[in-house]
Design a protein around this motif. Sequence first.
Motif, PDB file in Angstrom:
ATOM      1  N   LYS A  23     -95.065  45.495 -25.513  1.00 48.17           N
ATOM      2  CA  LYS A  23     -94.988  46.179 -24.232  1.00 48.17           C
ATOM      3  C   LYS A  23     -95.874  45.474 -23.208  1.00 48.17           C
ATOM      4  O   LYS A  23     -95.458  45.260 -22.069  1.00 48.17           O
ATOM      5  N   ASN A  24     -97.070  45.095 -23.598  1.00 43.67           N
ATOM      6  CA  ASN A  24     -97.961  44.384 -22.688  1.00 43.67           C
ATOM      7  C   ASN A  24     -97.375  43.041 -22.286  1.00 43.67           C
ATOM      8  O   ASN A  24     -97.451  42.650 -21.125  1.00 43.67           O
ATOM      9  N   GLN A  60     -94.498  43.692 -19.888  1.00 44.29           N
ATOM     10  CA  GLN A  60     -94.997  44.055 -18.558  1.00 44.29           C
ATOM     11  C   GLN A  60     -95.589  42.838 -17.847  1.00 44.29           C
ATOM     12  O   GLN A  60     -95.410  42.666 -16.649  1.00 44.29           O
ATOM     13  N   GLN A  61     -96.250  41.970 -18.586  1.00 42.43           N
ATOM     14  CA  GLN A  61     -96.776  40.734 -17.981  1.00 42.43           C
ATOM     15  C   GLN A  61     -95.634  39.845 -17.493  1.00 42.43           C
ATOM     16  O   GLN A  61     -95.711  39.255 -16.416  1.00 42.43           O
ATOM     17  N   ILE A  94     -92.621  40.861 -16.575  1.00 46.93           N
ATOM     18  CA  ILE A  94     -92.059  41.517 -15.394  1.00 46.93           C
ATOM     19  C   ILE A  94     -92.925  41.228 -14.172  1.00 46.93           C
ATOM     20  O   ILE A  94     -92.417  40.875 -13.105  1.00 46.93           O
ATOM     21  N   SER A  95     -94.233  41.344 -14.314  1.00 52.26           N
ATOM     22  CA  SER A  95     -95.152  41.062 -13.207  1.00 52.26           C
ATOM     23  C   SER A  95     -95.017  39.615 -12.738  1.00 52.26           C
ATOM     24  O   SER A  95     -94.980  39.339 -11.536  1.00 52.26           O
ATOM     25  N   GLU A 149     -98.002  43.100  -9.749  1.00 42.89           N
ATOM     26  CA  GLU A 149     -98.697  43.659 -10.909  1.00 42.89           C
ATOM     27  C   GLU A 149     -98.390  45.157 -11.075  1.00 42.89           C
ATOM     28  O   GLU A 149     -98.261  45.660 -12.174  1.00 42.89           O
ATOM     29  N   ILE A 194     -93.277  48.313 -12.127  1.00 46.82           N
ATOM     30  CA  ILE A 194     -93.051  48.553 -13.556  1.00 46.82           C
ATOM     31  C   ILE A 194     -91.686  48.057 -14.033  1.00 46.82           C
ATOM     32  O   ILE A 194     -91.360  48.145 -15.208  1.00 46.82           O
ATOM     33  N   ALA A 195     -90.892  47.532 -13.098  1.00 43.22           N
ATOM     34  CA  ALA A 195     -89.570  47.007 -13.432  1.00 43.22           C
ATOM     35  C   ALA A 195     -89.299  45.805 -12.529  1.00 43.22           C
ATOM     36  O   ALA A 195     -89.933  45.663 -11.485  1.00 43.22           O
TER      37      ALA A 195
END
Length: 109
Positions: free
Chosen positions: A5-6, A9-10, A12-13, A59, A62-63
């Motif tokens: 998940k991390n 998310q990284q 995606i950022s 950052e 979330i998407a």
Amino acid sequence: MSTNKNTLQQDISTLNRRFLLIVQQMEITKHPLLSVSAPKWVIQKVKSMSLEEIDQLAEDMIAPCFHININELNFDRLKALPEGSSRKAYMTNVLVSQTRPHVKRTEFS
């Protein structure tokens, strides 16, 4: 699972940051395909943002903040073409057709 998940998310950022920076760069250089790459309101808001503002916004998203601006039929046609110049030429024609109001936007023929 938390590590995946991390990492996701990284990723995606990172993608959001790159997208926002590309939009900003395309606006600065007046790239001819910018109008089909991002909505006008995004271009207007991003063009004057600082690098720090873009980094923080990317950052906090979330998407992914972008989408592929072609329809399913054109995507399938593009995917079916041989790699390289044929795909690039087809994609160029699709994008250019989207910048012309008199050309049907639902598919490129």
